[in-house]
Scaffold this motif. Structure first.
Motif, PDB file in Angstrom:
ATOM      1  N   ARG A 188      -2.610  -9.668  -8.181  1.00  0.00           N
ATOM      2  CA  ARG A 188      -2.562  -9.864  -6.735  1.00  0.00           C
ATOM      3  C   ARG A 188      -3.889 -10.410  -6.213  1.00  0.00           C
TER       4      ARG A 188
ATOM      5  N   LEU B 174      -2.244   3.289 -10.219  1.00  0.00           N
ATOM      6  CA  LEU B 174      -1.871   1.923  -9.894  1.00  0.00           C
ATOM      7  C   LEU B 174      -1.775   1.093 -11.169  1.00  0.00           C
TER       8      LEU B 174
ATOM      9  N   ALA C 224      -9.406  -2.028 -11.821  1.00  0.00           N
ATOM     10  CA  ALA C 224      -8.297  -2.038 -12.780  1.00  0.00           C
ATOM     11  C   ALA C 224      -8.772  -1.650 -14.175  1.00  0.00           C
TER      12      ALA C 224
ATOM     13  N   ALA D 232     -11.449  -6.057  -7.926  1.00  0.00           N
ATOM     14  CA  ALA D 232     -10.157  -5.630  -8.465  1.00  0.00           C
ATOM     15  C   ALA D 232     -10.220  -5.455  -9.978  1.00  0.00           C
TER      16      ALA D 232
ATOM     17  N   GLY E 248     -10.470   0.068  -4.986  1.00  0.00           N
ATOM     18  CA  GLY E 248     -11.178  -1.146  -5.331  1.00  0.00           C
ATOM     19  C   GLY E 248     -12.636  -0.928  -5.666  1.00  0.00           C
TER      20      GLY E 248
ATOM     21  N   ASN F 235       0.809  -1.220   0.000  1.00  0.00           N
ATOM     22  CA  ASN F 235       0.000   0.000   0.000  1.00  0.00           C
ATOM     23  C   ASN F 235       0.846   1.276   0.000  1.00  0.00           C
TER      24      ASN F 235
ATOM     25  N   VAL G 182      -2.672  -5.027  -9.690  1.00  0.00           N
ATOM     26  CA  VAL G 182      -3.863  -5.088  -8.837  1.00  0.00           C
ATOM     27  C   VAL G 182      -4.635  -6.382  -9.073  1.00  0.00           C
TER      28      VAL G 182
END
Length: 377
Positions: free
Chosen positions: A178, A170, A230, A226, A69, A26, A175
């Motif tokens: 993961r 990001l 994304a 996510a 998110g 983070n 993202v």
């Protein structure tokens, strides 16, 4: 005593490693939020000329911290919820003064206004909390209603969105990768553990595998969230546009990963019944379940590597082929259900590898059918 001390040390070490890992994951979010707060203050203070624009960094922080998110709509709800709450609070407190009933009226009207504008929960919550802040801590001056705080909230929120989309965005693949790893790892390990348990006729290990697969629903929800976040980043941030092709593989695969997980749970439940009832268990049936686990493992690796999941597809078809061999050798009721679920999960995984439904069914049907007489297909 020594054993207890060792266990405590191991637990403490594991907790520290987990906390450092979470901090590392983070760091970029913290950097984004800090930059957004500083920029929001700078623009509101130096460019617009507000003396103490504390709502600007607050709105920027809220936008980035709460919308991680979430959908882009959620971030806009936060921005305009703060702005609505400030505007309603400023006007009403100036007109009716401060006090308990005034605070209650301000909050009620802020909520009604937020619902009228858009009934998202984030918008309503932020409108109410911002109205309370205005009514209790910073009521408008006697000189009249000032719209500075309304403007500050908009500036802060828009700066937060800009930082999220354009400055230090990001990495969408990081993202999603993961988030995908836990769901796919649990599925792969659950299938592999089931295959090993079937080979050993160990009912307790099958029970444990089923429990793990049932707990994976939360991992699927995390993956879906996510992917949504994304996808928005990949669409909005120019520096992340190049990730859209690889990200689309995850988007296309997510639905079929969820289906494979649910079909696999049925497979594992029937494995429990097969062992309890002492049914026939041909070795190819064990190999079919093991090949499914290998297919999922390869799917995770190939999606993460942004390559076409050819190895995952091949192993899913091998699983279907082994299931066809097992059916030809002879299975009882639960065994036939496992064969059917292997076939269904194989279709899911072949589709997750990028093929359309018609082609996936054709390949799986051919893989199963070459071992099964025509009258039993």
């Amino acid at each position: 005593m020594v054993l207890a001390t060792d266990q405590l040390a191991r637990r403490t070490g594991a907790q520290l490693r987990d906390r450092f890992r979470r901090v590392w994951m983070n760091v970029l979010l913290a950097l984004q939020t800090g930059v957004a707060a500083g920029l929001a203050w700078l623009i509101a203070h130096e460019v617009i000329g507000h003396r103490a624009p504390f709502f600007a960094p607050i709105a920027a922080v809220i936008t980035l911290a709460v919308s991680v998110g979430q959908r882009l709509r959620r971030a806009f709800e936060l921005v305009f919820g703060v702005a609505i709450g400030i505007a309603v609070g400023d006007v009403l407190i100036y007109l009716i003064g401060t006090g308990p009933w005034q605070i209650g009226l301000v909050v009620a009207l802020a909520i009604v206004t937020a619902i009228f504008v858009g009934s998202g929960s984030a918008l309503v919550t932020q409108a109410a909390s911002s109205a309370v802040l205005v009514a209790t801590l910073t009521p408008p001056a006697a000189a009249g209603v000032s719209y500075d705080r309304f403007v500050d909230a908009l500036v802060g929120g828009l700066v937060g969105l800009g930082v999220m989309a354009l400055l230090l965005p990001l990495n969408p693949l990081t993202v999603v990768g993961r988030a995908a790893r836990p769901a796919l790892d649990v599925l792969a390990e659950g299938l592999t553990e089931t295959a090993e348990a079937l080979a050993a006729r160990d009912l307790e290990r099958v029970d444990a595998a089923l429990a793990r697969l049932r707990a994976a629903e939360s991992d699927l929800r995390t993956l879906e969230e996510a992917i949504g976040a994304a996808s928005e980043t990949a669409a909005l941030a120019p520096v992340r546009w190049r990730t859209r092709g690889a990200l689309n593989q995850y988007v296309d695969a997510a639905e079929y990963i969820a289906r494979a997980l649910r079909n696999s749970r049925v497979l594992v439940r029937r494995s429990q019944a097969l062992l309890r009832d002492g049914e026939a268990l041909p070795q190819p049936l064990v190999e079919a379940v093991r090949a499914l686990g290998e297919a999922v493992s390869w799917l995770r690796r190939e999606l993460a590597g942004a390559v076409e999941p050819v190895a995952a597809r091949e192993r899913a078809l091998r699983a279907a082929s082994e299931a066809g061999i097992a059916y030809e050798e002879g299975v009882d009721f639960s065994g036939s259900v496992i064969v059917a679920q292997v076939r269904s999960a194989a279709v899911d995984l072949v589709r997750a590898s990028g093929l359309d439904g018609k082609e996936a069914h054709r390949l799986v049907r051919r893989a199963v059918g070459r071992h099964v007489p025509p009258d039993r297909r």
